[in-house]
Design a protein around this motif. Structure first.
Motif, short mmCIF file in Angstrom:
data_model
loop_
_atom_site.label_atom_id
_atom_site.label_comp_id
_atom_site.label_asym_id
_atom_site.label_seq_id
_atom_site.Cartn_x
_atom_site.Cartn_y
_atom_site.Cartn_z
N GLU A 41 -40.35 76.08 54.39
CA GLU A 41 -39.36 75.90 55.46
C GLU A 41 -39.93 76.29 56.82
N ARG A 44 -42.14 73.38 57.87
CA ARG A 44 -41.33 72.27 58.39
C ARG A 44 -40.82 72.57 59.80
N HIS A 48 -41.99 70.53 63.12
CA HIS A 48 -40.97 69.84 63.90
C HIS A 48 -41.03 70.27 65.38
#
Length: 145
Positions: A41, A44, A48
């Motif tokens: 996570e 990610r 991003h």
């Protein structure tokens, strides 16, 4: 929790950012988010943000040193202290693989005068020193030029 951060804050993100400060993970630590999931996570989220803000400097704060929390009884305080150490080591390595980013360690010397009345959340003194640490990190990395 980190898995909730992007969906929650994405609509509020500005069109441009020079600096990004991320402080997330205390709830993941105390609520036993699996470490592998937590790292994925983080990956990610960082990917991003890097895609959305390619030139922004990203500072990621460590998970707080749970061993210092006055509201937590021993052995919970010791267990969460060790778990936060492990998660911080993994986060430090992850941050090192991203350009224009830093890991900011919260010192393991927090005394009760750094906590709000609940003995769990940081107070104004802690936030002030935290902000000063962020500023010093940005200066040290020459991210303020």
């Amino acid at each position: 929790r980190i898995g909730q951060a992007l969906p929650l804050f994405e609509p509020q993100l500005p069109p441009h950012a020079d600096f990004i400060f991320i402080s997330i993970g205390a709830n993941d630590c105390k609520d036993a988010t699996p470490v592998r999931q937590w790292v994925r996570e983080w990956q990610r989220l960082l990917q991003h943000l890097r895609h959305r803000y390619p030139s922004a400097y990203i500072v990621c704060s460590s998970i707080p040193p749970f061993r210092c929390f006055p509201s937590l009884p021993y052995p919970v305080r010791a267990f969460l202290g060790r778990r936060s150490d492990l998660m911080n080591d993994l986060l430090r390595r992850e941050i090192a693989s991203f350009e224009r980013s830093s890991f900011l360690l919260i010192p393991d010397i927090m005394t009760p005068d750094y906590f709000a009345e609940d003995g769990f959340h940081p107070n104004a003194k802690a936030h002030k020193e935290w902000a000063e640490g962020i500023f010093e990190e940005l200066k040290r990395k020459k991210a303020l030029d």
